[in-house]
Design an enzyme around this catalytic site. Structure first.
Site, PDB file in Angstrom:
ATOM      1  N   LYS A  55     -29.769  13.823  22.355  1.00  0.00           N
ATOM      2  CA  LYS A  55     -30.682  14.780  21.726  1.00  0.00           C
ATOM      3  C   LYS A  55     -30.113  16.190  21.691  1.00  0.00           C
ATOM      4  O   LYS A  55     -30.595  17.033  20.945  1.00  0.00           O
ATOM      5  CB  LYS A  55     -32.044  14.775  22.418  1.00  0.00           C
ATOM      6  CG  LYS A  55     -32.086  15.333  23.817  1.00  0.00           C
ATOM      7  CD  LYS A  55     -33.482  15.230  24.398  1.00  0.00           C
ATOM      8  CE  LYS A  55     -33.564  15.789  25.801  1.00  0.00           C
ATOM      9  NZ  LYS A  55     -33.362  17.251  25.840  1.00  0.00           N
ATOM     10  N   ASP A  56     -29.070  16.456  22.490  1.00  0.00           N
ATOM     11  CA  ASP A  56     -28.430  17.769  22.495  1.00  0.00           C
ATOM     12  C   ASP A  56     -27.209  17.836  21.591  1.00  0.00           C
ATOM     13  O   ASP A  56     -26.571  18.886  21.478  1.00  0.00           O
ATOM     14  CB  ASP A  56     -27.985  18.141  23.916  1.00  0.00           C
ATOM     15  CG  ASP A  56     -29.149  18.307  24.872  1.00  0.00           C
ATOM     16  OD1 ASP A  56     -30.240  18.693  24.405  1.00  0.00           O
ATOM     17  OD2 ASP A  56     -28.965  18.052  26.075  1.00  0.00           O
ATOM     18  N   ARG A  65     -40.116  21.682  19.498  1.00  0.00           N
ATOM     19  CA  ARG A  65     -40.884  20.488  19.098  1.00  0.00           C
ATOM     20  C   ARG A  65     -42.060  20.258  20.044  1.00  0.00           C
ATOM     21  O   ARG A  65     -43.207  20.053  19.608  1.00  0.00           O
ATOM     22  CB  ARG A  65     -39.948  19.269  19.083  1.00  0.00           C
ATOM     23  CG  ARG A  65     -40.554  17.967  18.581  1.00  0.00           C
ATOM     24  CD  ARG A  65     -41.003  17.041  19.706  1.00  0.00           C
ATOM     25  NE  ARG A  65     -39.977  16.853  20.703  1.00  0.00           N
ATOM     26  CZ  ARG A  65     -40.193  16.295  21.881  1.00  0.00           C
ATOM     27  NH1 ARG A  65     -41.414  15.901  22.221  1.00  0.00           N
ATOM     28  NH2 ARG A  65     -39.218  16.167  22.767  1.00  0.00           N
ATOM     29  N   ARG A  66     -41.814  20.320  21.344  1.00  0.00           N
ATOM     30  CA  ARG A  66     -42.909  20.136  22.300  1.00  0.00           C
ATOM     31  C   ARG A  66     -43.934  21.247  22.186  1.00  0.00           C
ATOM     32  O   ARG A  66     -45.143  21.001  22.290  1.00  0.00           O
ATOM     33  CB  ARG A  66     -42.353  20.082  23.724  1.00  0.00           C
ATOM     34  CG  ARG A  66     -41.572  18.810  24.045  1.00  0.00           C
ATOM     35  CD  ARG A  66     -40.868  18.910  25.383  1.00  0.00           C
ATOM     36  NE  ARG A  66     -40.161  17.674  25.719  1.00  0.00           N
ATOM     37  CZ  ARG A  66     -39.080  17.624  26.481  1.00  0.00           C
ATOM     38  NH1 ARG A  66     -38.558  18.746  26.977  1.00  0.00           N
ATOM     39  NH2 ARG A  66     -38.492  16.466  26.742  1.00  0.00           N
ATOM     40  N   ARG A 116     -36.809  28.168  30.712  1.00  0.00           N
ATOM     41  CA  ARG A 116     -35.487  27.581  30.872  1.00  0.00           C
ATOM     42  C   ARG A 116     -35.374  27.109  32.316  1.00  0.00           C
ATOM     43  O   ARG A 116     -36.249  27.311  33.129  1.00  0.00           O
ATOM     44  CB  ARG A 116     -34.398  28.609  30.573  1.00  0.00           C
ATOM     45  CG  ARG A 116     -34.260  29.026  29.118  1.00  0.00           C
ATOM     46  CD  ARG A 116     -33.747  27.902  28.216  1.00  0.00           C
ATOM     47  NE  ARG A 116     -32.561  27.260  28.737  1.00  0.00           N
ATOM     48  CZ  ARG A 116     -31.313  27.698  28.586  1.00  0.00           C
ATOM     49  NH1 ARG A 116     -31.108  28.830  27.931  1.00  0.00           N
ATOM     50  NH2 ARG A 116     -30.285  27.032  29.080  1.00  0.00           N
ATOM     51  N   ARG A 149     -38.248  23.726  36.935  1.00  0.00           N
ATOM     52  CA  ARG A 149     -39.467  23.653  36.121  1.00  0.00           C
ATOM     53  C   ARG A 149     -40.617  23.029  36.908  1.00  0.00           C
ATOM     54  O   ARG A 149     -41.741  23.524  36.877  1.00  0.00           O
ATOM     55  CB  ARG A 149     -39.183  22.856  34.843  1.00  0.00           C
ATOM     56  CG  ARG A 149     -38.151  23.524  33.956  1.00  0.00           C
ATOM     57  CD  ARG A 149     -37.884  22.748  32.675  1.00  0.00           C
ATOM     58  NE  ARG A 149     -36.776  23.346  31.938  1.00  0.00           N
ATOM     59  CZ  ARG A 149     -36.656  23.344  30.631  1.00  0.00           C
ATOM     60  NH1 ARG A 149     -37.570  22.748  29.878  1.00  0.00           N
ATOM     61  NH2 ARG A 149     -35.625  23.902  30.026  1.00  0.00           N
ATOM     62  N   CYS A 194     -30.928  20.245  16.570  1.00  0.00           N
ATOM     63  CA  CYS A 194     -31.575  19.536  17.665  1.00  0.00           C
ATOM     64  C   CYS A 194     -32.699  20.334  18.312  1.00  0.00           C
ATOM     65  O   CYS A 194     -33.433  19.815  19.139  1.00  0.00           O
ATOM     66  CB  CYS A 194     -30.537  19.134  18.717  1.00  0.00           C
ATOM     67  SG  CYS A 194     -29.625  20.512  19.429  1.00  0.00           S
TER      68      CYS A 194
END
Length: 317
Positions: free
Chosen positions: A79-80, A127-128, A145, A151, A241
């Site tokens: 995905k990256d 997207r999220r 980040r 997180r 992406c």
């Protein structure tokens, strides 16, 4: 080849997934394997991913090291990885894909429905963020980040009420059992094209026999086809992406299904397209043809539905 050098980012997650791949390469090839940790600009910068350019921010340093012959194969999170081909390199294998879903990790067992109005939910993904704003416009979506542990720590400390993370990453770090999270099902919450999948990139040209054999043993044809279908939509829209696009492909009952959703950044609008293709067989070549077919039709429908009007992207012809 007596030694196979596996290049990877130096984060805990990257090292965990690359070590697992290195062990598989060692077993399949019978060769000694060395992990080469490489620092990328995306790892050192604290800027939002969107301001860094998103696409390729974690991949460039790995690719430069591969071309410089500092390693023999590099492990990317698919995905990256930018969709455009990189001169001198190719994807050598796609291992079996892990869980592609996202997980909402919230304080006190809360879920997406029970989070209170104004709850602070962290994510670094456009997207999220768009999906959160679409389903819960009352939430305070916070751009963040940091690695997975950082997180999760912000939720534990009370700075955030929840964060959204990839199930695959939590699993690879052995954190799933310790996280009180809600799985967000792909039918309602499609994730990034290629999420949960890894890409093993190598230099163009003939590979050492032991490395070539290992990559053949590791490659998973079904995962390769579904990831290809999702990423071809991304490539056709040239969205990158970090764009607010979710996609889900699956092979079931002989059919390759693909659904993709493009969101406006504020979550107020989206367009969805779904199609299926029938591969002539489950050979890699026929699965790739089906992926191309279904992604072309999905992309055309997204554009016809107005996706380019409200999502930041450059549409190709």
């Amino acid at each position: 080849m007596s030694l196979i050098r596996v290049g990877t980012r130096g984060s805990a997650l990257a090292l965990a997934q690359s070590t697992a791949i290195a062990n598989r390469i060692s077993t399949a090839s019978g060769s000694e394997v060395e992990i080469i940790a490489i620092t990328t600009h995306g790892d050192t910068s604290r800027e939002p991913l969107s301001s860094l350019g998103g696409t390729g921010v974690f991949a460039s340093a790995l690719r430069e090291s591969l071309l410089a012959d500092d390693c023999d194969v590099v492990v990317h999170s698919f995905k990256d990885l930018p969709t455009a081909a990189y001169p001198g390199l190719r994807i050598g294998a796609t291992p079996k894909r892990a869980d592609a879903r996202d997980v909402l990790c919230a304080r006190g067992g809360l879920n997406l429905t029970t989070l209170p109005q104004g709850a602070r939910v962290g994510t670094g993904s456009p997207r999220r963020a768009a999906q959160l704003r679409s389903l819960r416009p009352d939430l305070d979506v916070v751009d963040i980040r940091g690695n997975v542990e950082t997180r999760l720590g912000r939720v534990a400390e009370g700075d955030l009420d929840a964060v959204v993370l990839a199930a695959a990453g939590l699993s690879r770090l052995a954190l799933l059992d310790s996280v009180d999270g809600e799985y967000l099902e792909l039918s309602d919450w499609p994730t990034a094209p290629g999420q949960g999948a890894l890409a093993l990139e190598v230099r163009d040209g003939k590979l050492d026999r032991s490395l070539a054999a290992a990559l053949t043993a590791i490659n998973h044809a079904t995962s390769q086809a579904t990831v290809l279908a999702e990423r071809l939509v991304l490539a056709r829209l040239e969205a990158g992406c970090a764009a607010p696009i979710g996609a889900m492909a699956a092979i079931d009952d002989g059919l390759l299904f693909l659904t993709a959703t493009v969101y406006s950044p504020d979550g107020s609008r989206n367009v969805v397209a779904s199609h299926a293709a029938t591969p002539d067989s489950h050979s890699i070549a026929h699965l790739a043809e089906a992926a191309q077919d279904v992604s072309d039709r999905v992309s055309r429908d997204l554009l016809a539905g107005g996706a380019a009007d409200f999502a930041p992207m450059k549409v190709t012809s």
